[in-house]
Design a protein around this motif. Sequence first.
Motif, PDB file in Angstrom:
ATOM      1  N   LEU A 156       0.851  -1.185   0.000  1.00 32.11           N
ATOM      2  CA  LEU A 156       0.000   0.000   0.000  1.00 32.11           C
ATOM      3  C   LEU A 156       0.889   1.239   0.000  1.00 32.11           C
ATOM      4  O   LEU A 156       2.078   1.156   0.312  1.00 32.11           O
ATOM      5  N   ASP A 157       0.310   2.375  -0.344  1.00 34.55           N
ATOM      6  CA  ASP A 157       1.039   3.639  -0.261  1.00 34.55           C
ATOM      7  C   ASP A 157       0.211   4.630   0.551  1.00 34.55           C
ATOM      8  O   ASP A 157      -0.894   4.317   1.010  1.00 34.55           O
ATOM      9  N   ALA A 158       0.744   5.825   0.728  1.00 30.53           N
ATOM     10  CA  ALA A 158       0.076   6.812   1.579  1.00 30.53           C
ATOM     11  C   ALA A 158      -1.299   7.189   1.037  1.00 30.53           C
ATOM     12  O   ALA A 158      -2.267   7.317   1.798  1.00 30.53           O
ATOM     13  N   LYS A 159      -1.401   7.370  -0.267  1.00 35.44           N
ATOM     14  CA  LYS A 159      -2.680   7.751  -0.865  1.00 35.44           C
ATOM     15  C   LYS A 159      -3.742   6.690  -0.621  1.00 35.44           C
ATOM     16  O   LYS A 159      -4.872   6.999  -0.218  1.00 35.44           O
ATOM     17  N   THR A 160      -3.382   5.439  -0.852  1.00 38.36           N
ATOM     18  CA  THR A 160      -4.341   4.350  -0.663  1.00 38.36           C
ATOM     19  C   THR A 160      -4.704   4.188   0.807  1.00 38.36           C
ATOM     20  O   THR A 160      -5.872   3.969   1.150  1.00 38.36           O
ATOM     21  N   LEU A 161      -3.725   4.308   1.691  1.00 39.66           N
ATOM     22  CA  LEU A 161      -4.012   4.231   3.121  1.00 39.66           C
ATOM     23  C   LEU A 161      -4.934   5.365   3.560  1.00 39.66           C
ATOM     24  O   LEU A 161      -5.846   5.158   4.365  1.00 39.66           O
ATOM     25  N   ALA A 162      -4.709   6.555   3.019  1.00 42.49           N
ATOM     26  CA  ALA A 162      -5.580   7.684   3.344  1.00 42.49           C
ATOM     27  C   ALA A 162      -7.016   7.392   2.919  1.00 42.49           C
ATOM     28  O   ALA A 162      -7.970   7.657   3.663  1.00 42.49           O
ATOM     29  N   HIS A 163      -7.174   6.821   1.747  1.00 39.11           N
ATOM     30  CA  HIS A 163      -8.518   6.497   1.257  1.00 39.11           C
ATOM     31  C   HIS A 163      -9.161   5.382   2.086  1.00 39.11           C
ATOM     32  O   HIS A 163     -10.369   5.410   2.339  1.00 39.11           O
ATOM     33  N   ILE A 164      -8.360   4.419   2.510  1.00 36.04           N
ATOM     34  CA  ILE A 164      -8.889   3.330   3.336  1.00 36.04           C
ATOM     35  C   ILE A 164      -9.375   3.863   4.680  1.00 36.04           C
ATOM     36  O   ILE A 164     -10.498   3.583   5.115  1.00 36.04           O
ATOM     37  N   PHE A 165      -8.539   4.650   5.345  1.00 35.54           N
ATOM     38  CA  PHE A 165      -8.885   5.118   6.689  1.00 35.54           C
ATOM     39  C   PHE A 165      -9.863   6.293   6.675  1.00 35.54           C
ATOM     40  O   PHE A 165     -10.381   6.666   7.725  1.00 35.54           O
ATOM     41  N   ASP A 166     -10.129   6.825   5.497  1.00 35.84           N
ATOM     42  CA  ASP A 166     -11.153   7.865   5.376  1.00 35.84           C
ATOM     43  C   ASP A 166     -12.446   7.301   4.790  1.00 35.84           C
ATOM     44  O   ASP A 166     -13.368   8.052   4.471  1.00 35.84           O
ATOM     45  N   GLY A 167     -12.494   5.978   4.629  1.00 35.33           N
ATOM     46  CA  GLY A 167     -13.715   5.323   4.171  1.00 35.33           C
ATOM     47  C   GLY A 167     -13.997   5.441   2.688  1.00 35.33           C
ATOM     48  O   GLY A 167     -15.097   5.109   2.230  1.00 35.33           O
ATOM     49  N   LYS A 168     -13.010   5.875   1.901  1.00 32.33           N
ATOM     50  CA  LYS A 168     -13.226   6.046   0.466  1.00 32.33           C
ATOM     51  C   LYS A 168     -12.931   4.774  -0.325  1.00 32.33           C
ATOM     52  O   LYS A 168     -13.294   4.669  -1.495  1.00 32.33           O
ATOM     53  N   ILE A 169     -12.232   3.843   0.290  1.00 34.78           N
ATOM     54  CA  ILE A 169     -12.029   2.510  -0.278  1.00 34.78           C
ATOM     55  C   ILE A 169     -12.643   1.527   0.707  1.00 34.78           C
ATOM     56  O   ILE A 169     -12.291   1.534   1.889  1.00 34.78           O
ATOM     57  N   SER A 170     -13.538   0.685   0.229  1.00 31.97           N
ATOM     58  CA  SER A 170     -14.301  -0.160   1.153  1.00 31.97           C
ATOM     59  C   SER A 170     -14.076  -1.656   0.981  1.00 31.97           C
ATOM     60  O   SER A 170     -14.518  -2.446   1.820  1.00 31.97           O
ATOM     61  N   SER A 171     -13.408  -2.081  -0.092  1.00 29.67           N
ATOM     62  CA  SER A 171     -13.169  -3.513  -0.288  1.00 29.67           C
ATOM     63  C   SER A 171     -11.720  -3.745  -0.703  1.00 29.67           C
ATOM     64  O   SER A 171     -11.084  -2.881  -1.313  1.00 29.67           O
ATOM     65  N   TRP A 172     -11.225  -4.941  -0.384  1.00 33.72           N
ATOM     66  CA  TRP A 172      -9.816  -5.221  -0.625  1.00 33.72           C
ATOM     67  C   TRP A 172      -9.482  -5.451  -2.099  1.00 33.72           C
ATOM     68  O   TRP A 172      -8.310  -5.481  -2.463  1.00 33.72           O
ATOM     69  N   ASN A 173     -10.483  -5.598  -2.949  1.00 32.23           N
ATOM     70  CA  ASN A 173     -10.195  -5.738  -4.381  1.00 32.23           C
ATOM     71  C   ASN A 173     -10.442  -4.434  -5.136  1.00 32.23           C
ATOM     72  O   ASN A 173     -10.639  -4.436  -6.352  1.00 32.23           O
ATOM     73  N   ASP A 174     -10.423  -3.323  -4.419  1.00 31.51           N
ATOM     74  CA  ASP A 174     -10.574  -2.011  -5.052  1.00 31.51           C
ATOM     75  C   ASP A 174      -9.461  -1.795  -6.085  1.00 31.51           C
ATOM     76  O   ASP A 174      -8.341  -2.290  -5.933  1.00 31.51           O
ATOM     77  N   LYS A 175      -9.768  -1.034  -7.117  1.00 27.27           N
ATOM     78  CA  LYS A 175      -8.819  -0.832  -8.215  1.00 27.27           C
ATOM     79  C   LYS A 175      -7.515  -0.177  -7.757  1.00 27.27           C
ATOM     80  O   LYS A 175      -6.445  -0.447  -8.320  1.00 27.27           O
ATOM     81  N   GLU A 176      -7.587   0.690  -6.752  1.00 28.14           N
ATOM     82  CA  GLU A 176      -6.355   1.328  -6.258  1.00 28.14           C
ATOM     83  C   GLU A 176      -5.421   0.298  -5.633  1.00 28.14           C
ATOM     84  O   GLU A 176      -4.201   0.355  -5.812  1.00 28.14           O
ATOM     85  N   ILE A 177      -5.994  -0.630  -4.888  1.00 28.84           N
ATOM     86  CA  ILE A 177      -5.185  -1.668  -4.252  1.00 28.84           C
ATOM     87  C   ILE A 177      -4.684  -2.655  -5.300  1.00 28.84           C
ATOM     88  O   ILE A 177      -3.542  -3.122  -5.235  1.00 28.84           O
ATOM     89  N   LYS A 178      -5.513  -2.952  -6.293  1.00 29.84           N
ATOM     90  CA  LYS A 178      -5.094  -3.846  -7.376  1.00 29.84           C
ATOM     91  C   LYS A 178      -3.901  -3.278  -8.130  1.00 29.84           C
ATOM     92  O   LYS A 178      -2.997  -4.009  -8.527  1.00 29.84           O
ATOM     93  N   ALA A 179      -3.896  -1.975  -8.334  1.00 32.63           N
ATOM     94  CA  ALA A 179      -2.801  -1.342  -9.076  1.00 32.63           C
ATOM     95  C   ALA A 179      -1.463  -1.515  -8.364  1.00 32.63           C
ATOM     96  O   ALA A 179      -0.412  -1.608  -9.008  1.00 32.63           O
TER      97      ALA A 179
END
Length: 229
Positions: free
Chosen positions: A9-32
């Motif tokens: 993971l990176d800072a951007k993705t972690l920010a989205h995870i902990f801010d509720g903007k990414i809700s599933s582990w197969n999200d496209k940001e995490i896949k990338a």
Amino acid sequence: VPGVDNLVLDAKTLAHIFDGKISSWNDKEIKALNPDAKLPSTKIQAFHRSDESGTTDNFTKYLKAVAPADWKYEGGKAWQAKGGQSAQGSSGLAQQVKQTAGAISYFELSYAADGINTVDIKTKAAEPVKATTENASKAIAAAKVAGKGKDLALELDYNPSADGAYPITLVTYEIACEKGNKADTLPATKSFLNYIASEDGQGQLADAGYAPIPDAIIAKVRETITALS
């Protein structure tokens, strides 16, 4: 994450995870960031501290420093983002991660045991960085001394380019008066600090999940202790 041994993971993705903007582990940001991983559709369960803590302060400083466009909160010891779940203390967070499918949180490496996997962090370095005591020491080695004189306060680089430098590293300090110490207590103070800064004292840190101070900095620490009066 179920079925995933090495997660990046990176800072951007972690920010989205902990801010509720990414809700599933197969999200496209995490896949990338994990193109070869078989990411499940498991719901992400993000846990933060319910009480004030230095780990919250450090984690949010990292998010704010590296992904300011994605983490709009000021940070501090109290969690500010909305949503997610909470638990008290690092032990409470670790327990929730251990027993909750799809959970993620932040706490000291010493609590990441008994089946809890850590996340590799993408930085400016060539390869993602694993959370190890050795890599935390590399981050400290890459830090700048921000204090003046005998003040060895460090300014960490939250997005280091040094290979293996783990960016979410928190430094703990011992504070002592440079001059004017009581003559009857100074020997005990120096004895305690000298042991912590000794090879024996530093050698026990990694086994407890804490990072030894790099050679260049520990040499300055020892000089400072010797000069206490």
